[in-house]
Design a protein around this motif. Structure first.
Motif, PDB file in Angstrom:
ATOM      1  N   ALA A  21       0.822  -1.207   0.000  1.00  0.00           N
ATOM      2  CA  ALA A  21       0.000   0.000   0.000  1.00  0.00           C
ATOM      3  C   ALA A  21       0.857   1.259   0.000  1.00  0.00           C
ATOM      4  O   ALA A  21       0.539   2.247  -0.681  1.00  0.00           O
ATOM      5  N   ALA A  24       2.095   1.713  -3.455  1.00  0.00           N
ATOM      6  CA  ALA A  24       1.021   2.182  -4.337  1.00  0.00           C
ATOM      7  C   ALA A  24       0.815   3.686  -4.185  1.00  0.00           C
ATOM      8  O   ALA A  24       0.714   4.422  -5.176  1.00  0.00           O
ATOM      9  N   SER A  83     -15.471   3.400  -5.233  1.00  0.00           N
ATOM     10  CA  SER A  83     -14.503   3.368  -4.142  1.00  0.00           C
ATOM     11  C   SER A  83     -13.277   4.200  -4.506  1.00  0.00           C
ATOM     12  O   SER A  83     -12.966   4.383  -5.692  1.00  0.00           O
ATOM     13  N   GLN A  85     -10.220   3.381  -4.329  1.00  0.00           N
ATOM     14  CA  GLN A  85      -9.243   2.580  -5.068  1.00  0.00           C
ATOM     15  C   GLN A  85      -9.586   2.519  -6.557  1.00  0.00           C
ATOM     16  O   GLN A  85      -8.702   2.632  -7.417  1.00  0.00           O
ATOM     17  N   ALA A  88      -8.734   5.840  -8.042  1.00  0.00           N
ATOM     18  CA  ALA A  88      -7.287   6.018  -8.189  1.00  0.00           C
ATOM     19  C   ALA A  88      -6.774   5.292  -9.434  1.00  0.00           C
ATOM     20  O   ALA A  88      -5.956   5.828 -10.196  1.00  0.00           O
ATOM     21  N   ILE A  89      -7.263   4.082  -9.652  1.00  0.00           N
ATOM     22  CA  ILE A  89      -6.866   3.329 -10.847  1.00  0.00           C
ATOM     23  C   ILE A  89      -7.337   4.062 -12.110  1.00  0.00           C
ATOM     24  O   ILE A  89      -6.594   4.189 -13.095  1.00  0.00           O
ATOM     25  N   LEU A 131      -7.044   8.608   1.350  1.00  0.00           N
ATOM     26  CA  LEU A 131      -6.534   7.235   1.391  1.00  0.00           C
ATOM     27  C   LEU A 131      -5.448   7.073   2.445  1.00  0.00           C
ATOM     28  O   LEU A 131      -5.347   6.022   3.085  1.00  0.00           O
ATOM     29  N   PHE A 135      -5.856   4.231   5.053  1.00  0.00           N
ATOM     30  CA  PHE A 135      -4.880   3.142   5.089  1.00  0.00           C
ATOM     31  C   PHE A 135      -4.006   3.168   6.336  1.00  0.00           C
ATOM     32  O   PHE A 135      -3.695   2.125   6.907  1.00  0.00           O
ATOM     33  N   TRP A 190      -1.670  -1.060  -7.540  1.00  0.00           N
ATOM     34  CA  TRP A 190      -3.000  -0.589  -7.169  1.00  0.00           C
ATOM     35  C   TRP A 190      -4.096  -1.646  -7.337  1.00  0.00           C
ATOM     36  O   TRP A 190      -5.073  -1.636  -6.577  1.00  0.00           O
ATOM     37  N   MET A 193      -5.037  -3.397  -4.250  1.00  0.00           N
ATOM     38  CA  MET A 193      -5.711  -2.545  -3.270  1.00  0.00           C
ATOM     39  C   MET A 193      -7.234  -2.630  -3.374  1.00  0.00           C
ATOM     40  O   MET A 193      -7.954  -2.234  -2.443  1.00  0.00           O
ATOM     41  N   LEU A 194      -7.738  -3.146  -4.500  1.00  0.00           N
ATOM     42  CA  LEU A 194      -9.189  -3.301  -4.646  1.00  0.00           C
ATOM     43  C   LEU A 194      -9.747  -4.295  -3.627  1.00  0.00           C
ATOM     44  O   LEU A 194     -10.941  -4.274  -3.327  1.00  0.00           O
ATOM     45  N   GLY A 200     -13.632   1.039   0.838  1.00  0.00           N
ATOM     46  CA  GLY A 200     -14.429   1.243  -0.362  1.00  0.00           C
ATOM     47  C   GLY A 200     -15.615   2.157  -0.145  1.00  0.00           C
ATOM     48  O   GLY A 200     -15.801   2.766   0.907  1.00  0.00           O
TER      49      GLY A 200
END
Length: 402
Positions: A21, A24, A83, A85, A88-89, A131, A135, A190, A193-194, A200
């Protein structure tokens, strides 16, 4: 409010996943400036290829700042649908697409790519503080510091590698293309991270509004004024020093010090801030450094240009890191941190976009830089006031919490 007030994050007892993480988050941060600043050292080659004027080229660096301001405010609404994540993707994919479009030999397509790049970076700018909160709730100072350092290093590499890569491969497209490929590499970190739970989209998403909160407004204006300060100095310091009698090498070295000197402060200011209930001593130190650098520049820029630039770098680096720290230290949860980040960065970057133009206009009207530098010193007092209010031990209050 300190980070220790919150429970352990989703990686408690899972150090390997926590390390993934961290990687990422840091790799995402490294992609947030390189794709924009890489075109600066390549200006003549890109202008010749696209056959555009200097003013047309300037849109390639100013449009992203405008996007930061316009798009940031929309991010909290997106987090109620997807979410963080997933967003972010999506942001990393958009960065890759946007930079890729800037390789095309057609100016309108390049502008489209610039808009996509700015929108994607704005999305990640807002998401990452939230995040970090989600996190690593007990390590917000350290993680914010690492994020700030990585942001600066990414920007520095974008500028530093541009010309060597162009000379090595014989084309300006190769250093630009690097910043289209790096976000795709980030996806390797990443996608896992899902599967992280508890971060989420909430089952009953609530709209968090901070627009009536005084503390949120103070943080917003602190963010805005420090952005105005940084982008104004980064743009005009070389010109100020050249007009004071320094040669190009001296002016360039002094300007580079703004970023180099700021790096250790990017790291340690958030760590210190997270350990304090009240950060006003940090606000005072930042104010003294910034005001001293500006006053020296106003008084006699050629007397000690490296010292003035170093003091400005201390102020710029520390104030950005402290503003980012406020996003997580003054929020009670991830939703509040994201909403505060969106509010502050939206208005903040719109102010930043006006900074270089304002100083340039004052220089043209006055025929010298003294008036513009005096304005910057006055704004430092305003920044200090908003920072002093933001640094108190308190938390923002959303409308639904009133």
């Amino acid at each position: 409010m300190t980070s220790t007030a919150f429970p352990d994050g989703p990686f408690h007892g899972r150090p390997l996943v926590a390390a993934l993480a961290v990687a990422a988050l840091m790799l995402a941060a490294a992609n947030l400036r390189g794709g924009i600043v890489v075109v600066g050292p390549l200006v003549e080659q890109i202008r010749q290829t696209l056959a555009i004027s200097a003013s047309a080229f300037s849109l390639l660096t100013t449009l992203p700042l405008i996007c930061f301001g316009v798009i940031s405010i929309c991010v909290p609404a997106l987090t109620r649908r997807w979410s963080p994540q997933v967003l972010a993707i999506g942001g990393l994919l958009l960065i890759s697409l946007g930079v890729g479009l800037r390789l095309v030999d057609h100016y309108p397509v390049v502008l489209l790519g610039t808009l996509l790049l700015g929108a994607a970076i704005a999305l990640l700018n807002v998401l990452i503080p939230g995040l970090v909160k989600a996190f690593f709730p007990r390590r917000v100072g350290l993680m914010t510091g690492l994020y700030s350092v990585t942001l600066s290093v990414g920007a520095g590499l974008g500028v530093f590698l541009a010309v060597p890569l162009m000379e090595l491969f014989g084309s300006w497209r190769h250093p630009v293309a690097l910043w289209a490929l790096l976000p795709l590499f980030c996806l390797l970190f990443w996608l896992p991270m899902l599967r992280v739970r508890g971060v989420g989209r909430p089952s009953n998403p609530v709209r968090v509004s901070l627009w009536r909160d005084r503390l949120a407004w103070a943080i917003t204006f602190y963010m805005g004024l420090q952005s105005f300060y940084f982008y104004s100095m980064a743009t005009w310091l070389p010109k100020i020093l050249l007009e004071s009698g320094l040669d190009g090498h001296q002016a360039g070295t002094a300007t580079a010090l703004i970023n180099l000197v700021s790096i250790p402060f990017n790291l340690f200011v958030p760590i210190l801030a997270a350990r304090m209930r009240d950060q006003r001593i940090l606000v005072l130190g930042i104010f003294v450094a910034s005001l001293s650098g500006l006053a020296g520049l106003w008084w006699q820029p050629a007397a000690a240009p490296m010292l003035w630039a170093s003091l400005i770098g201390v102020g710029c680096g520390s104030s950005l890191s402290l503003a980012l720290s406020f996003f997580v230290l003054r929020a009670a949860n991830t939703a509040q941190a994201t909403a505060l980040s969106a509010m502050a960065q939206s208005i903040g970057y719109l102010l930043a976009a006006a900074g270089p133009a304002t100083l340039g206009l004052m220089r043209d009207l006055g025929g010298a830089w003294q008036g513009a530098l005096l304005l910057m010193m006055v704004l430092q007092f305003l920044q200090f006031g908003f920072g002093w209010y933001s640094a108190r031990s308190a938390g923002v209050v959303a409308d639904q919490d009133r």
